[in-house]
Design an enzyme around this catalytic site. Structure first.
Site, PDB file in Angstrom:
ATOM      1  N   LEU A  92       2.465  32.157  -2.623  1.00  0.00           N
ATOM      2  CA  LEU A  92       3.264  31.016  -3.050  1.00  0.00           C
ATOM      3  C   LEU A  92       2.381  29.952  -3.688  1.00  0.00           C
ATOM      4  O   LEU A  92       1.316  29.610  -3.160  1.00  0.00           O
ATOM      5  CB  LEU A  92       4.008  30.428  -1.851  1.00  0.00           C
ATOM      6  CG  LEU A  92       4.920  31.395  -1.092  1.00  0.00           C
ATOM      7  CD1 LEU A  92       5.583  30.698   0.080  1.00  0.00           C
ATOM      8  CD2 LEU A  92       5.959  32.007  -2.015  1.00  0.00           C
ATOM      9  N   CYS A  93       2.835  29.456  -4.809  1.00  0.00           N
ATOM     10  CA  CYS A  93       2.109  28.402  -5.523  1.00  0.00           C
ATOM     11  C   CYS A  93       2.587  27.050  -5.022  1.00  0.00           C
ATOM     12  O   CYS A  93       3.633  26.553  -5.425  1.00  0.00           O
ATOM     13  CB  CYS A  93       2.337  28.524  -7.025  1.00  0.00           C
ATOM     14  SG  CYS A  93       1.531  27.221  -7.989  1.00  0.00           S
ATOM     15  N   LEU A  94       1.824  26.455  -4.110  1.00  0.00           N
ATOM     16  CA  LEU A  94       2.145  25.152  -3.551  1.00  0.00           C
ATOM     17  C   LEU A  94       0.891  24.277  -3.607  1.00  0.00           C
ATOM     18  O   LEU A  94      -0.231  24.791  -3.705  1.00  0.00           O
ATOM     19  CB  LEU A  94       2.615  25.282  -2.098  1.00  0.00           C
ATOM     20  CG  LEU A  94       3.796  26.227  -1.835  1.00  0.00           C
ATOM     21  CD1 LEU A  94       4.015  26.391  -0.341  1.00  0.00           C
ATOM     22  CD2 LEU A  94       5.051  25.700  -2.503  1.00  0.00           C
ATOM     23  N   THR A 127       8.839  27.168  -7.917  1.00  0.00           N
ATOM     24  CA  THR A 127       7.425  27.390  -8.175  1.00  0.00           C
ATOM     25  C   THR A 127       7.181  28.894  -8.228  1.00  0.00           C
ATOM     26  O   THR A 127       8.101  29.694  -8.010  1.00  0.00           O
ATOM     27  CB  THR A 127       6.556  26.747  -7.081  1.00  0.00           C
ATOM     28  OG1 THR A 127       5.182  26.813  -7.471  1.00  0.00           O
ATOM     29  CG2 THR A 127       6.727  27.454  -5.748  1.00  0.00           C
ATOM     30  N   THR A 128       5.951  29.283  -8.513  1.00  0.00           N
ATOM     31  CA  THR A 128       5.604  30.698  -8.502  1.00  0.00           C
ATOM     32  C   THR A 128       5.825  31.278  -7.106  1.00  0.00           C
ATOM     33  O   THR A 128       5.316  30.752  -6.127  1.00  0.00           O
ATOM     34  CB  THR A 128       4.136  30.901  -8.906  1.00  0.00           C
ATOM     35  OG1 THR A 128       3.931  30.360 -10.209  1.00  0.00           O
ATOM     36  CG2 THR A 128       3.764  32.379  -8.889  1.00  0.00           C
TER      37      THR A 128
END
Length: 272
Positions: A92-94, A127-128
């Site tokens: 996860l893109c965070l 997001t991704t």
């Protein structure tokens, strides 16, 4: 090799989160490398879906993989359980994940990271690694989450000798190894609710869209639960600007100034 400093830091955080876990969240290091100086440190977490959200009662299992130089670099974050919010087993893109190492604060701990994940989960931001689904779809995923975790999505009866690919279905072996008590509770829950362990559906064709009792938060009152949800929202909005958070106040002030100027210009003895 993972550093002794990272191991020491994570050991301390494990003690802290075990003694004072955040609401709706539990986590522990993987049994395979709990205190070993391996290439990285893998933690497993379970988030229980809060009340007043489409995830209510859901059991969401995932992993954090910490780099050797933690806490000076963030972990990779994955959620394995289908949720309708994230792609299963996808990084996860965070701002708190390894996609953004420069924005990570070394003062943040495992509990901070997981609270941030829950905060993002309950928002609508994309997001991704995230997906867009309806609230109804999220509720269906929540109702089937315990079945999915403990059966590997029904693969327990299809291929019990599977090598353990969580994304494809591992017969629930990885979940059972890390969460034996939750796994036992899940099987009892499926039995009492007459859930078909092959399909995840309930007897009579019911897909189980309504959520059952929550796990791990027995005795929580509605007021306490709402307070936690409010806290999560506050965590989510903490990084937004003052104008965004106070947009109603700003809009009201702008209207007041406009009306005041209009009266000055249109009244007797005006400026022009």
């Amino acid at each position: 090799m993972a550093s002794k400093a990272a191991s020491k830091r994570l050991s301390r955080e494990y003690k802290t989160i075990s003694e004072n876990p955040p609401p709706y969240i539990t986590a522990h290091p993987s049994e395979s490398n709990i205190l070993e100086y391996s290439v990285d440190f893998r933690w497993h977490y379970v988030i229980t879906g809060p009340e007043e959200t489409p995830y209510h009662g859901g059991q969401y299992w995932g992993t954090l993989i910490f780099p050797p130089n933690y806490p000076f670099a963030p972990p990779a974050i994955r959620m394995h359980t289908p949720s309708g919010r994230f792609q299963p087993s996808t990084r996860l893109c965070l701002s708190i994940s390894d996609f953004h190492p420069k924005s990570f604060n070394p003062a943040w701990e495992v509990s901070t990271i997981l609270i941030g994940l829950l905060s993002f989960m309950t928002s609508d931001e994309m997001t991704t690694g995230s997906v867009s689904t309806t609230a109804t779809e999220k509720k269906i995923h929540a109702s089937r989450s315990r079945w999915w975790n403990s059966t590997g999505g029904g693969s327990h009866a299809k291929n019990p000798a599977n090598k353990g690919n969580v994304k494809a279905g591992d017969a629930g072996l990885k979940f059972r190894a890390e969460w034996p008590q939750l796994d036992a509770e899940n099987w009892e829950w499926m039995k009492s609710h007459k859930v078909d362990t092959l399909t995840g559906n309930r007897a009579g064709g019911d897909t189980g869209a309504s959520c059952g009792p929550q796990l791990g938060i027995a005795g929580s009152s509605g007021h306490q639960a709402q307070a936690v949800v409010d806290a999560v929202v506050q965590q989510r909005d903490a990084g937004r600007g003052w104008i965004y958070r106070n947009k109603l106040v700003v809009a009201g002030a702008a209207i007041f100034v406009y009306v005041l100027i209009a009266r000055l210009l249109g009244g007797d003895g005006g400026l022009f």
